[in-house]
Design a protein around this motif. Structure first.
Motif, PDB file in Angstrom:
ATOM      1  N   HIS A  45       3.521 -23.132 -10.443  1.00 15.65           N
ATOM      2  CA  HIS A  45       3.770 -23.711  -9.124  1.00 15.65           C
ATOM      3  C   HIS A  45       2.438 -23.789  -8.368  1.00 15.65           C
ATOM      4  O   HIS A  45       2.035 -22.853  -7.670  1.00 15.65           O
ATOM      5  CB  HIS A  45       4.784 -22.864  -8.354  1.00 15.65           C
ATOM      6  CG  HIS A  45       6.062 -22.636  -9.097  1.00 15.65           C
ATOM      7  ND1 HIS A  45       7.058 -23.587  -9.185  1.00 15.65           N
ATOM      8  CD2 HIS A  45       6.503 -21.562  -9.818  1.00 15.65           C
ATOM      9  CE1 HIS A  45       8.063 -23.117  -9.910  1.00 15.65           C
ATOM     10  NE2 HIS A  45       7.749 -21.891 -10.308  1.00 15.65           N
ATOM     11  N   LYS A  46       1.725 -24.896  -8.531  1.00 22.91           N
ATOM     12  CA  LYS A  46       0.364 -25.019  -8.012  1.00 22.91           C
ATOM     13  C   LYS A  46       0.307 -24.901  -6.494  1.00 22.91           C
ATOM     14  O   LYS A  46      -0.638 -24.332  -5.940  1.00 22.91           O
ATOM     15  CB  LYS A  46      -0.248 -26.349  -8.462  1.00 22.91           C
ATOM     16  CG  LYS A  46      -0.439 -26.441  -9.969  1.00 22.91           C
ATOM     17  CD  LYS A  46      -1.110 -27.740 -10.366  1.00 22.91           C
ATOM     18  CE  LYS A  46      -1.334 -27.788 -11.882  1.00 22.91           C
ATOM     19  NZ  LYS A  46      -1.992 -29.042 -12.305  1.00 22.91           N
ATOM     20  N   GLU A  47       1.309 -25.464  -5.807  1.00 23.86           N
ATOM     21  CA  GLU A  47       1.302 -25.381  -4.344  1.00 23.86           C
ATOM     22  C   GLU A  47       1.432 -23.938  -3.880  1.00 23.86           C
ATOM     23  O   GLU A  47       0.735 -23.498  -2.963  1.00 23.86           O
ATOM     24  CB  GLU A  47       2.438 -26.231  -3.748  1.00 23.86           C
ATOM     25  CG  GLU A  47       2.291 -27.731  -3.965  1.00 23.86           C
ATOM     26  CD  GLU A  47       2.722 -28.168  -5.346  1.00 23.86           C
ATOM     27  OE1 GLU A  47       3.254 -27.317  -6.096  1.00 23.86           O
ATOM     28  OE2 GLU A  47       2.524 -29.361  -5.685  1.00 23.86           O
ATOM     29  N   LEU A  48       2.343 -23.175  -4.525  1.00 24.45           N
ATOM     30  CA  LEU A  48       2.520 -21.761  -4.175  1.00 24.45           C
ATOM     31  C   LEU A  48       1.243 -20.979  -4.467  1.00 24.45           C
ATOM     32  O   LEU A  48       0.829 -20.132  -3.665  1.00 24.45           O
ATOM     33  CB  LEU A  48       3.697 -21.173  -4.958  1.00 24.45           C
ATOM     34  CG  LEU A  48       3.953 -19.666  -4.780  1.00 24.45           C
ATOM     35  CD1 LEU A  48       4.254 -19.343  -3.322  1.00 24.45           C
ATOM     36  CD2 LEU A  48       5.091 -19.202  -5.686  1.00 24.45           C
TER      37      LEU A  48
END
Length: 473
Positions: free
Chosen positions: A274-277
């Protein structure tokens, strides 16, 4: 207006290929409108943040034996436009464009290679067409010179590729010359081109079990003592001063940073997809660790003021600065640094370990403020030692006053360890022993705070004695 819109392309969209195709098609139509009849030759060029373009036209009376080279900032093209014109009633035109942001849409991953390689875009995406030229057959191969936009890795394999509806392919293109800065490609047709490097994937590195164990144990111990220090500051009822406010907020920042760091490392395999997280977590860590250092700086300044006023010791400790003001400063500075960093390099967060990325020197958004604060704290520490030494020589009070002063000297030395020493060691972690020492000391700042300002504090011990007397019958 179309090129202005292309500068705001949304690389997070799921339909990247369609966006790219739309921009390329519209771009080709627009530059074709710049072609106008000429008897000799003419050229038009323009530059925007997202695209650079040159259009060159020749007519039947062109006094040229060879077309001049068309150049943009990162690429150039050699094409036999005179030969093409001879097949088109002595008239022809070539349009050459360099797209500086197209890499976000036409990703290097669209070049199909083996699973054990990593693709990296090494040039800007360029496009070459023959607008308003009926016979587009090339009389000679066209050569492109592409400047490397990234450092060429030893052992990497470079491929000259062109965009074929949905993927990058190499058909009809080959590498002619390579050096550290440029690559020359030769192609038998015109299209949209790029230079892609393939490198072997690095085998996953197994973590050092000893380092992981030292890190885990050290962080947990540090969290326990930081929590004890915070609880002690919160429940002991002596008169709160600014110094106490600074220490409470140091503990809060340390507890938040180390707890988030520990949880992140324990669940890194679940977070990384989960790159955004991962980016949000790295930004939060950036903020908490920076706020730690800002509060350490505030504590150092307050300690310096206290030592300067040592000759005026009194039974009542007075706040030298407003607590509310310091709370604002302690967190706003860190928030502003992180906010500016996000605004300038939003892709700088979210490394493999959910920390700040190393590329483009973005890590200095953290190291810069840290180095500055450590340097100032070192200067303040030297000034404190000089001032204490001078005071001790002049002090002719009773023995208890001297004893209290010596305790303050010890606390000052310990405070310097808390504020700077563990992080300074981080610049010298080339060998394992230094790395272990760095991990232990860095994670025990809360432990030192608890020992110095709780265990060795007369006020805290008196408060503990009151609690004990109240609990005992």
């Amino acid at each position: 207006m179309v090129f202005i819109t292309s500068e705001k392309i949304n690389s997070s969209s799921s339909d990247l290929k369609k966006q790219a195709s739309d921009v390329l098609k519209v771009g080709e139509k627009l530059v074709s409108m710049l072609v106008k009849p000429t008897n000799t030759y003419d050229n038009v060029s323009f530059t925007r943040a997202a695209v650079e373009a040159q259009v060159f036209m020749v007519g039947p009376q062109a006094p040229l034996n060879k077309i001049p080279q068309l150049d943009t900032t990162n690429a150039s093209i050699d094409i036999d436009l005179i030969g093409i014109a001879k097949n088109n009633n002595d008239t022809a035109a070539v349009a050459f464009m360099s797209y500086n942001t197209m890499e976000d849409l036409l990703k290097p991953d669209f070049f199909i290679t083996s699973d054990d390689t990593v693709n990296t875009m090494m040039s800007t995406v360029i496009s070459a067409t023959l607008p308003k030229t009926p016979n587009t057959t090339l009389t000679k191969p066209v050569n492109f010179t592409l400047r490397h936009i990234r450092e060429f890795e030893s052992g990497g394999n470079l491929s000259c590729v062109y965009w074929n509806i949905s993927e990058w392919i190499v058909d009809g293109c080959s590498v002619v010359k390579i050096n550290s800065s440029f690559t020359v490609c030769s192609c038998l047709h015109l299209s949209t081109f790029a230079l892609i490097m393939q490198t072997s994937k690095s085998p996953p590195e197994d973590g050092d079990p000893l380092m992981e164990l030292v890190n885990l144990v050290s962080v947990i111990v540090g969290l326990v003592f930081t929590s004890l220090a915070l609880l002690t500051f919160a429940f002991c009822r002596w008169k709160p001063g600014v110094n106490n406010v600074a220490r409470i907020n140091i503990c809060i920042s340390l507890l938040s940073a180390h707890l988030l760091f520990l949880l992140t490392q324990q669940f890194i395999n679940l977070i990384k997809p989960h790159k955004e997280l991962c980016a949000v977590i790295s930004g939060a860590l950036h903020f908490f660790f920076l706020s730690c250092f800002v509060w350490m700086f505030i504590e150092a300044v307050l300690l310096f003021i206290c030592v300067k006023n040592l000759s005026k010791l009194s039974s009542k400790q007075r706040a030298v600065l407003n607590s509310g003001f310091l709370i604002v400063i302690g967190y706003v500075i860190a928030f502003v640094i992180v906010g500016v960093s996000v605004g300038l390099v939003p892709e700088g967060y979210g490394s493999e370990q959910c920390w700040i990325k190393q590329k483009k020197g973005f890590i200095w958004s953290f190291l810069g403020p840290v180095c500055f604060i450590l340097a100032i704290n070192t200067i303040l520490f030297i000034s404190i030692i000089i001032s204490l030494n001078s005071t001790l020589k002049k002090l002719k009070a009773e023995y208890s006053r001297k004893k209290q002063t010596k305790i303050m000297v010890f606390k000052t030395l310990a405070q310097f360890v808390i504020l700077g020493c563990p992080w300074i060691l981080g610049f010298f972690t080339d060998n394992q022993m230094m790395k272990i020492l760095f991990l232990i000391l860095n994670s025990q700042q809360g432990t030192f705070i608890f020992l110095v300002y709780c265990v060795l504090s007369d006020e805290v011990r008196q408060q503990y004695m009151k609690w004990m007397r109240a609990l005992l019958p």
